[in-house]
Motif scaffolding. Structure first.
Motif, PDB file in Angstrom:
ATOM      1  N   VAL A  36      -5.618  -6.095  -5.443  1.00  0.00           N
ATOM      2  CA  VAL A  36      -5.812  -5.454  -6.742  1.00  0.00           C
ATOM      3  C   VAL A  36      -6.261  -6.491  -7.783  1.00  0.00           C
ATOM      4  O   VAL A  36      -5.646  -7.548  -7.915  1.00  0.00           O
ATOM      5  CB  VAL A  36      -4.492  -4.798  -7.216  1.00  0.00           C
ATOM      6  CG1 VAL A  36      -4.703  -4.040  -8.517  1.00  0.00           C
ATOM      7  CG2 VAL A  36      -3.920  -3.881  -6.141  1.00  0.00           C
ATOM      8  N   ILE A  71      -8.307  -1.453  -7.002  1.00  0.00           N
ATOM      9  CA  ILE A  71      -8.135  -1.903  -5.616  1.00  0.00           C
ATOM     10  C   ILE A  71      -9.513  -2.219  -5.045  1.00  0.00           C
ATOM     11  O   ILE A  71     -10.398  -1.363  -5.027  1.00  0.00           O
ATOM     12  CB  ILE A  71      -7.434  -0.840  -4.756  1.00  0.00           C
ATOM     13  CG1 ILE A  71      -6.010  -0.612  -5.252  1.00  0.00           C
ATOM     14  CG2 ILE A  71      -7.432  -1.252  -3.283  1.00  0.00           C
ATOM     15  CD1 ILE A  71      -5.282   0.522  -4.558  1.00  0.00           C
ATOM     16  N   ALA A 117      -2.523  -4.057  -0.562  1.00  0.00           N
ATOM     17  CA  ALA A 117      -3.718  -3.707  -1.322  1.00  0.00           C
ATOM     18  C   ALA A 117      -4.080  -4.925  -2.156  1.00  0.00           C
ATOM     19  O   ALA A 117      -3.203  -5.578  -2.732  1.00  0.00           O
ATOM     20  CB  ALA A 117      -3.451  -2.504  -2.225  1.00  0.00           C
ATOM     21  N   ILE A 166       0.856  -1.189   0.000  1.00  0.00           N
ATOM     22  CA  ILE A 166       0.000   0.000   0.000  1.00  0.00           C
ATOM     23  C   ILE A 166       0.892   1.239   0.000  1.00  0.00           C
ATOM     24  O   ILE A 166       1.877   1.304   0.732  1.00  0.00           O
ATOM     25  CB  ILE A 166      -0.922   0.005   1.244  1.00  0.00           C
ATOM     26  CG1 ILE A 166      -1.969  -1.109   1.119  1.00  0.00           C
ATOM     27  CG2 ILE A 166      -1.585   1.364   1.425  1.00  0.00           C
ATOM     28  CD1 ILE A 166      -2.850  -1.265   2.344  1.00  0.00           C
ATOM     29  N   ASP A 204      -2.545   5.371  -3.268  1.00  0.00           N
ATOM     30  CA  ASP A 204      -3.772   4.582  -3.140  1.00  0.00           C
ATOM     31  C   ASP A 204      -4.861   5.289  -2.332  1.00  0.00           C
ATOM     32  O   ASP A 204      -5.929   4.722  -2.112  1.00  0.00           O
ATOM     33  CB  ASP A 204      -3.462   3.245  -2.454  1.00  0.00           C
ATOM     34  CG  ASP A 204      -2.506   2.387  -3.247  1.00  0.00           C
ATOM     35  OD1 ASP A 204      -2.513   2.458  -4.488  1.00  0.00           O
ATOM     36  OD2 ASP A 204      -1.739   1.634  -2.614  1.00  0.00           O
TER      37      ASP A 204
END
Length: 160
Positions: free
Chosen positions: A69, A76, A67, A15, A19
């Motif tokens: 994804v 995300i 994250a 992360i 983001d």
């Protein structure tokens, strides 16, 4: 920086501050946050504070957050991580959050499969998950992953 963990439909990556907008949409959704430990985010400064905390906890080795994804869209859709390590770093908690529009598609199962495999590589032998008693969906999900609920309501899994 955390390694990127790659699956077929998704990948987990470190992360970062870029983001913020995507993560804010997750954390601002009351349905997604219904059983989360954090409150629903109402201001972007809450996200900035969280991102600062994620970076600080990573730097100190206290927490690793990825994250989640989607491979085909780079969107995300959630987060997952390892935190609350014991002194020997063989036991920790796993936490996860998935945007409610993506529930029931097997994405978190894919993500946690990658995360559990990585945890083994780190030498973690025991994972814990603290799940709200009212969160029946998550309780069923972690049971399907092989976690067992103890008398105190804490879910645990021995990694072999």
């Amino acid at each position: 920086m955390l390694p990127t963990l790659v699956g077929h439909r998704l990948y987990l990556r470190h992360i970062n501050t870029a983001d913020a907008d995507a993560l804010f949409s997750l954390y601002a959704d009351a349905n997604t946050m219904r059983f989360a430990a954090d409150p629903v985010f109402t201001h972007m400064d809450m996200m900035q504070q969280m991102l600062s905390s994620v970076a600080s906890l990573y730097a100190s080795g206290e927490s690793y957050e990825w994250a989640l994804v989607l491979s085909d869209s780079e969107h995300i859709v959630g987060t997952c991580g390892l935190h609350s390590f014991n002194t020997e770093r063989t036991r920790c908690e796993v936490g996860c959050l998935l945007a409610s529009p993506f529930w029931g598609q097997g994405l978190m199962q894919d993500a946690l499969s990658l995360l559990l495999s990585h945890a083994k590589q780190l030498g973690i032998t025991h994972l814990l998950a603290d799940i709200e008693p009212q969160n029946h969906r998550a309780r069923r999900f972690f049971t399907k992953l092989g976690f067992h609920c103890d008398a105190n309501g804490l879910f645990s899994l021995e990694l072999n």
